[in-house]
Design a protein around this motif. Structure first.
Motif, PDB file in Angstrom:
ATOM      1  N   GLU A  41       0.861  -1.182   0.000  1.00 57.96           N
ATOM      2  CA  GLU A  41       0.000   0.000   0.000  1.00 57.96           C
ATOM      3  C   GLU A  41       0.898   1.232   0.000  1.00 57.96           C
ATOM      4  O   GLU A  41       1.762   1.377   0.868  1.00 57.96           O
ATOM      5  N   MET A  48       0.504  -5.978   0.952  1.00 56.96           N
ATOM      6  CA  MET A  48      -0.843  -6.387   0.545  1.00 56.96           C
ATOM      7  C   MET A  48      -0.873  -7.792  -0.042  1.00 56.96           C
ATOM      8  O   MET A  48      -1.911  -8.439  -0.051  1.00 56.96           O
ATOM      9  N   ASN A  88      -4.628  -5.763  -7.988  1.00 51.39           N
ATOM     10  CA  ASN A  88      -5.414  -5.430  -6.782  1.00 51.39           C
ATOM     11  C   ASN A  88      -6.152  -6.620  -6.263  1.00 51.39           C
ATOM     12  O   ASN A  88      -6.568  -7.490  -6.908  1.00 51.39           O
TER      13      ASN A  88
END
Length: 88
Positions: A41, A48, A88
Motif C-alpha cells: 500500500e 498487501m 489489486n
C-alpha cells in the motif's frame, strides 16, 4: 638477457576468461530478473500480497492505471502492460 626460445600463447587463457565472463554475465542477468511482484500500500507501506507474473521482469514501473514491466525472458526486450485490476 635470458631467453629460453619459446613464446607464451595466451589464447587458451583468453578463451577460458571469455567462457567464465559469459557464465558470470548470464548468472547476473538471471539474478536481476524475477516473476514475483510484491504489492505494498503506497500510503501506509503495508504489505498487501504477492503476484506471480507470467514472465520474469527486469524492471517495473507503476502508474495509477497499470503496471509496466521490462522483460527479456526468452524474448526480445519487451515492455508489457498489466492492468492494475490484476494486481489489486
Amino acid at each position: 638477457m635470458l631467453h629460453h626460445g619459446r613464446t607464451f600463447d595466451a589464447s587458451p587463457f583468453r578463451q577460458l576468461v571469455d567462457i567464465v565472463r559469459g557464465r558470470i554475465e548470464a548468472a547476473i542477468e538471471e539474478w536481476e530478473m524475477t516473476d514475483r511482484l510484491l504489492v505494498y500500500e503506497k500510503a501506509t507501506g503495508d504489505f498487501m500480497g504477492e503476484v506471480t507474473l507470467p514472465v520474469r521482469a527486469r524492471a517495473i514501473e507503476v502508474t495509477e492505471e497499470a503496471v509496466y514491466i521490462l522483460s527479456i525472458d526468452g524474448m526480445p526486450p519487451s515492455i508489457i502492460k498489466y492492468e492494475k485490476s490484476i494486481v489489486n
